[in-house]
Design a protein around this motif. Structure first.
Motif, PDB file in Angstrom:
ATOM      1  N   GLY A 125     -17.599  37.178   7.474  1.00  0.00           N
ATOM      2  CA  GLY A 125     -18.258  38.477   7.441  1.00  0.00           C
ATOM      3  C   GLY A 125     -18.652  38.870   6.041  1.00  0.00           C
ATOM      4  N   GLU A 126     -18.810  40.186   5.870  1.00  0.00           N
ATOM      5  CA  GLU A 126     -19.269  40.688   4.590  1.00  0.00           C
ATOM      6  C   GLU A 126     -18.230  40.489   3.497  1.00  0.00           C
ATOM      7  OE1 GLU A 126     -20.785  44.949   3.119  1.00  0.00           O
ATOM      8  OE2 GLU A 126     -21.616  44.251   5.020  1.00  0.00           O
ATOM      9  N   LYS A 127     -16.966  40.605   3.858  1.00  0.00           N
ATOM     10  CA  LYS A 127     -15.877  40.367   2.912  1.00  0.00           C
ATOM     11  C   LYS A 127     -15.588  38.870   2.918  1.00  0.00           C
ATOM     12  CE  LYS A 127     -11.374  42.116   1.645  1.00  0.00           C
ATOM     13  NZ  LYS A 127     -10.267  42.960   2.023  1.00  0.00           N
ATOM     14  N   ARG A 128     -15.992  38.178   1.872  1.00  0.00           N
ATOM     15  CA  ARG A 128     -15.934  36.718   1.840  1.00  0.00           C
ATOM     16  C   ARG A 128     -14.524  36.174   1.628  1.00  0.00           C
ATOM     17  NH1 ARG A 128     -20.271  38.647  -0.659  1.00  0.00           N
ATOM     18  NH2 ARG A 128     -19.327  38.682  -2.707  1.00  0.00           N
ATOM     19  N   TYR A 129     -13.718  36.911   0.895  1.00  0.00           N
ATOM     20  CA  TYR A 129     -12.364  36.450   0.589  1.00  0.00           C
ATOM     21  C   TYR A 129     -11.464  37.650   0.338  1.00  0.00           C
ATOM     22  CZ  TYR A 129     -13.578  37.574  -4.203  1.00  0.00           C
ATOM     23  OH  TYR A 129     -13.975  38.246  -5.332  1.00  0.00           O
ATOM     24  N   GLU A 130     -10.179  37.369   0.348  1.00  0.00           N
ATOM     25  CA  GLU A 130      -9.180  38.374  -0.005  1.00  0.00           C
ATOM     26  C   GLU A 130      -8.179  37.707  -0.932  1.00  0.00           C
ATOM     27  OE1 GLU A 130      -5.680  40.472   2.420  1.00  0.00           O
ATOM     28  OE2 GLU A 130      -7.690  40.981   3.127  1.00  0.00           O
ATOM     29  N   VAL A 131      -7.783  38.385  -1.988  1.00  0.00           N
ATOM     30  CA  VAL A 131      -6.804  37.826  -2.925  1.00  0.00           C
ATOM     31  C   VAL A 131      -5.436  37.874  -2.263  1.00  0.00           C
ATOM     32  CG1 VAL A 131      -5.730  38.044  -5.185  1.00  0.00           C
ATOM     33  CG2 VAL A 131      -8.158  38.541  -4.922  1.00  0.00           C
ATOM     34  N   LYS A 132      -4.885  36.686  -1.999  1.00  0.00           N
ATOM     35  CA  LYS A 132      -3.570  36.609  -1.368  1.00  0.00           C
ATOM     36  C   LYS A 132      -2.471  36.747  -2.407  1.00  0.00           C
ATOM     37  CE  LYS A 132      -0.574  33.715   1.385  1.00  0.00           C
ATOM     38  NZ  LYS A 132      -0.322  32.393   1.891  1.00  0.00           N
ATOM     39  N   SER A 133      -2.634  36.050  -3.536  1.00  0.00           N
ATOM     40  CA  SER A 133      -1.609  36.136  -4.586  1.00  0.00           C
ATOM     41  C   SER A 133      -2.234  35.879  -5.953  1.00  0.00           C
ATOM     42  CB  SER A 133      -0.482  35.136  -4.319  1.00  0.00           C
ATOM     43  OG  SER A 133      -0.981  33.823  -4.293  1.00  0.00           O
ATOM     44  N   TRP A 134      -1.610  36.506  -6.946  1.00  0.00           N
ATOM     45  CA  TRP A 134      -2.052  36.388  -8.336  1.00  0.00           C
ATOM     46  C   TRP A 134      -0.785  36.595  -9.152  1.00  0.00           C
ATOM     47  CZ3 TRP A 134      -7.522  36.814  -9.730  1.00  0.00           C
ATOM     48  CH2 TRP A 134      -7.760  36.808 -11.098  1.00  0.00           C
ATOM     49  N   TYR A 135      -0.108  35.498  -9.539  1.00  0.00           N
ATOM     50  CA  TYR A 135       1.195  35.631 -10.187  1.00  0.00           C
ATOM     51  C   TYR A 135       1.419  34.519 -11.210  1.00  0.00           C
ATOM     52  CZ  TYR A 135       2.596  32.047  -6.820  1.00  0.00           C
ATOM     53  OH  TYR A 135       2.677  30.900  -6.081  1.00  0.00           O
ATOM     54  N   VAL A 136       2.381  34.744 -12.090  1.00  0.00           N
ATOM     55  CA  VAL A 136       2.778  33.771 -13.109  1.00  0.00           C
ATOM     56  C   VAL A 136       4.074  33.121 -12.659  1.00  0.00           C
ATOM     57  CG1 VAL A 136       3.500  33.486 -15.509  1.00  0.00           C
ATOM     58  CG2 VAL A 136       1.682  35.103 -14.947  1.00  0.00           C
ATOM     59  N   TYR A 137       4.148  31.808 -12.802  1.00  0.00           N
ATOM     60  CA  TYR A 137       5.369  31.087 -12.431  1.00  0.00           C
ATOM     61  C   TYR A 137       5.636  29.976 -13.447  1.00  0.00           C
ATOM     62  CZ  TYR A 137       2.513  27.234 -10.705  1.00  0.00           C
ATOM     63  OH  TYR A 137       1.636  26.190 -10.621  1.00  0.00           O
ATOM     64  N   ASN A 138       6.865  29.473 -13.448  1.00  0.00           N
ATOM     65  CA  ASN A 138       7.233  28.355 -14.319  1.00  0.00           C
ATOM     66  C   ASN A 138       6.747  27.071 -13.670  1.00  0.00           C
ATOM     67  OD1 ASN A 138       8.517  29.865 -16.308  1.00  0.00           O
ATOM     68  ND2 ASN A 138      10.426  29.897 -15.169  1.00  0.00           N
TER      69      ASN A 138
END
Length: 159
Positions: A125-138
């Motif tokens: 649809g119009e919304k192509r993607y959704e940010v599931k996660s955005w995090y820093v890890y080791n």
């Protein structure tokens, strides 16, 4: 005459000792303050480097997100069915796109063995993607140093 010489003697022993003690205390506290200030400066610089590294990785992540959004806009704007669109997106994004889960992901390396992980959920649809996660890890494995013999609480066995 003996009385006269004893009266002219100046008694400065106790006050000199107190003054020397005060000067030593002030010098010690001054050195401790200097050492503490140097430690605080090192900590502040490390914190500044970590924050700078995060925002550099975040900036690269935003650029990556812009590039992926451009690809998705081109492929999804063609009016194709979702299966054909999914194949073309996979061809354009390569290993970044997992067709089974519908996730688009990347790892952006940072300093000290850390990475920024970004995962997007592919949507229709119009919304192509959704940010599931955005995090820093080791991202690097670390090894625990076991070379020093440490007593584990057990009594030594005699043989």
């Amino acid at each position: 005459m003996a009385e006269k010489s004893s009266r002219n003697k100046v008694s400065i022993g106790a006050s000199s000792l107190i003054l020397i003690f005060i000067v030593l205390c002030m010098a010690t506290f001054g050195l401790l303050s200097l050492s503490s200030a140097q430690g605080d400066l090192k900590l502040a610089r490390r914190n500044a480097d970590a924050v700078k590294g995060y925002y550099e990785a975040d900036n690269k992540g935003q650029q990556w997100l812009k590039d992926v959004d451009g690809v998705l806009m081109e492929e999804m704007g063609k009016g194709q069915d979702s299966a054909q669109c999914s194949l073309e997106i996979k061809d354009r994004l390569g290993d970044l796109y997992d067709r089974e889960t519908g996730l688009i992901s990347t790892d952006i390396p940072m300093d000290r063995g850390r990475s920024l992980r970004i995962e997007l959920v592919l949507m229709c649809g119009e919304k192509r993607y959704e940010v599931k996660s955005w995090y820093v890890y080791n991202s690097e494995e670390y090894e625990i140093d076991t070379s020093m013999p440490v007593w584990g609480g057990e009594a030594p066995t005699e043989g």
